[in-house]
Design an enzyme around this catalytic site. Structure first.
Site, PDB file in Angstrom:
ATOM      1  N   LYS A 189       0.877  -1.177   0.000  1.00 39.34           N
ATOM      2  CA  LYS A 189       0.000   0.000   0.000  1.00 39.34           C
ATOM      3  C   LYS A 189       0.912   1.224   0.000  1.00 39.34           C
ATOM      4  CE  LYS A 189      -1.773   3.008   2.130  1.00 39.34           C
ATOM      5  NZ  LYS A 189      -1.749   4.497   1.907  1.00 39.34           N
ATOM      6  N   GLY A 242       7.223   5.530   8.035  1.00 38.55           N
ATOM      7  CA  GLY A 242       6.366   6.705   8.084  1.00 38.55           C
ATOM      8  C   GLY A 242       6.423   7.366   9.446  1.00 38.55           C
ATOM      9  N   SER A 243       5.338   7.974   9.844  1.00 37.82           N
ATOM     10  CA  SER A 243       5.322   8.786  11.056  1.00 37.82           C
ATOM     11  C   SER A 243       5.139   7.941  12.306  1.00 37.82           C
ATOM     12  CB  SER A 243       4.178   9.806  10.979  1.00 37.82           C
ATOM     13  OG  SER A 243       2.927   9.166  11.111  1.00 37.82           O
ATOM     14  N   GLY A 247       2.726   4.744  13.229  1.00 35.17           N
ATOM     15  CA  GLY A 247       3.368   3.569  13.798  1.00 35.17           C
ATOM     16  C   GLY A 247       2.669   3.083  15.056  1.00 35.17           C
ATOM     17  N   GLU A 265       9.953   1.824  10.742  1.00 31.82           N
ATOM     18  CA  GLU A 265      11.017   2.815  10.535  1.00 31.82           C
ATOM     19  C   GLU A 265      10.324   4.161  10.573  1.00 31.82           C
ATOM     20  OE1 GLU A 265      12.879   5.683   9.338  1.00 31.82           O
ATOM     21  OE2 GLU A 265      12.791   4.835   7.309  1.00 31.82           O
ATOM     22  N   CYS A 300      13.842  11.020   6.397  1.00 33.06           N
ATOM     23  CA  CYS A 300      13.747  10.599   7.801  1.00 33.06           C
ATOM     24  C   CYS A 300      15.058  10.800   8.540  1.00 33.06           C
ATOM     25  CB  CYS A 300      13.286   9.151   7.887  1.00 33.06           C
ATOM     26  SG  CYS A 300      14.297   7.996   6.948  1.00 33.06           S
ATOM     27  N   GLU A 399      10.063  16.719  14.833  1.00 28.74           N
ATOM     28  CA  GLU A 399      10.409  16.518  13.426  1.00 28.74           C
ATOM     29  C   GLU A 399       9.524  17.391  12.544  1.00 28.74           C
ATOM     30  OE1 GLU A 399      11.418  12.749  10.590  1.00 28.74           O
ATOM     31  OE2 GLU A 399       9.491  12.697  11.642  1.00 28.74           O
TER      32      GLU A 399
END
Length: 498
Positions: A189, A242-243, A247, A265, A300, A399
């Site tokens: 996805k 992703g974020s 997560g 990650e 990232c 971030e």
């Protein structure tokens, strides 16, 4: 593609993928739903993409499970799986210019980066795991008379891969290639902001001879397709980049469904530390600039915190500002552009909110801070630098995922370590020093999954990639990624007298 006009002509003639790939078939969403795929280059609608929901995900997972169950892929000899993955890499090489154009149009990144970095790295990843898959061996136990014990790697089953928009094809292949190499089936996805290359590479996988159902792609939104995939009872693992917020939701989904494995990650707030004895201040200044401004800061591992020893701070920062000021925000399709558009209006707005927050907290804006190329309709932001931050400043702790650099100072190595580690993240860190003792001390003390000494982003596919703390767990790249997509089975024979 040597000029803007050539790239524009190629883009105008490009046929964009418009279908998901499920069980070897190019299909739309079951209910016919689509969404607008907007290019950040000028804010226009690039294409319309299937908006998949739970029914489509269920169909894709069912196809993946059936392919895994009939062993059409996992039971192939390693040499046959290798041939298919290497064939996929060759087809990606053949279509590299089209894939690069899709990346630039989808994400706003410079076409030159997509063509010379993103797509070649994705191809290289596919080749590397194709070559590596027959180099994974089992283990034989310390057997004694009458026993024979060994351990073998077994594929997990159906892998759900949910990938980000900043390096769409590259990050997809970090997950898809090792998962396929170990004999799994995959449902990918891609991020809704950048679905095109995932759709195309799934088509290429069929052309390469990967059996139907082994590699499926469903497009759509996180709250629909992503949630359905993460909660599906027949998915054995979710591999996610992703974020942190997403997560956490994936962890909850795993616990509330079938306890599927989750590899994460996530984000970072990576420090780049420059000591006064830095062996090459010019190289360090270039690394400070492009460590944060490469890919418009949407990385990232972006070096969003610059820690400079006090005695060289003013002169070093002047070098950094001089280099950054020369960066021109440009059209992503112009081969001369090195700094393009942010991926979406939402991401641009997020970055500008952080800039406003930095100003409100007393940060000194020394470069940029404003929207650029607004007349284009695209989503552009100037490279931005804040000086005189403190370790508690929002820009030193959260971030941004955009082109915003925060500068801090330190007195000695111990203070640099304290500032660098004073974060919930732990993805990457770097330091510049000529002193081997300092380099060894600091590199060991930094709480990060990747540490670079006298260079930034200096490793490759052969080294594991992943973070500590809230930057996630599990590793992409290297042979360790292969082990992530497999389980160990112990087998013991009792040998009886004939």
């Amino acid at each position: 593609m040597q000029s803007l006009s050539q790239v524009q002509a190629r883009a105008a003639a490009l046929v964009l993928p418009a279908h998901c790939v499920i069980d070897g078939q190019l299909v739309g969403a079951a209910d016919g739903a689509v969404f607008d795929n907007v290019t950040p280059r000028d804010g226009s609608i690039l294409s319309r993409v299937p908006s998949c929901g739970a029914a489509d995900v269920d169909r894709a997972v069912g196809a993946a499970r059936a392919a895994f169950g009939d062993r059409c892929w996992r039971a192939l000899a390693p040499a046959a799986r290798k041939k298919a993955l290497l064939g996929l890499a060759e087809l990606m090489e053949r279509d590299r210019e089209d894939l690069a154009l899709m990346e630039a149009l989808d994400t706003g990144k410079p076409i030159s980066d997509a063509l010379t970095v993103d797509v070649p790295l994705a191809i290289g990843t596919t080749r590397w795991y194709g070559e590596a898959l027959d180099k994974i061996y089992g283990e034989v136990g310390p057997n004694h008379s009458g026993k024979l014990s060994y351990a073998v790697h077994e594929p997990l089953g159906v892998i759900g891969a949910i990938t980000p928009w900043n390096f769409p094809l590259h990050m997809a292949m970090w997950k898809v290639a090792p998962a396929l190499a170990m004999g799994n089936s995959v449902v990918l996805k891609p991020a809704e902001q950048s679905p095109l290359t995932a759709m195309r590479v799934a088509e290429l996988a069929l052309e390469a001879g990967i059996p139907p159902g082994v590699f499926n792609v469903v497009t759509g939104f996180g709250e629909t397709a992503g949630q359905a995939l993460s909660r599906h009872m027949d998915v054995d693992m979710i591999a996610f980049t992703g974020s942190g917020a997403v997560g956490r939701r994936l962890m909850i989904a795993s616990g509330e469904s079938n306890l599927k494995r989750v590899s994460l990650e996530l984000g970072g707030k990576s420090p780049q530390i420059v000591f006064a004895d830095c062996p090459d201040l010019d190289a360090a200044a270039q690394a400070a600039v492009w460590g944060i401004f490469y890919n418009q800061g949407e990385v990232c591992t972006a070096a969003s915190r610059l820690l400079v020893q006090k005695e060289i701070k003013e002169s070093f920062l002047a070098r950094v500002i001089e280099i950054a000021r020369a960066i021109e925000v440009g059209d992503p399709l112009d081969p001369a552009t090195r700094f393009g558009a942010m991926v979406s209006k939402e991401q641009l707005d997020t970055a500008t909110r952080y800039i406003a927050k930095g100003l409100a907290e007393g940060g000194e804006l020394v470069l940029g801070g404003a929207r650029a190329r607004a007349e284009s309709g695209g989503f552009y932001l100037e490279p931005t630098i804040f000086d005189n931050l403190t370790p508690t400043s929002t820009l030193a702790r959260e971030e941004v995922f955009g082109p915003v650099l925060g500068v801090l100072t330190f007195d000695d190595a111990d203070e640099a370590i304290r500032i660098a580690n004073d974060t919930v993240f732990g993805l990457a860190a770097g330091l510049w020093t000529a002193n081997i003792d300092v380099a060894m001390k600091v590199s060991r003390a930094l709480h990060a999954g990747l540490v670079w000494v006298n260079g930034w982003d200096a490793c490759d596919i052969t080294m594991p990639f992943g973070g500590f703390k809230q930057s996630g767990f599990g590793r992409d790249r290297s042979l360790h990624a292969l082990h992530k997509y497999a389980d160990l089975k112990s087998v013991t024979f009792t040998i009886r007298d004939a």
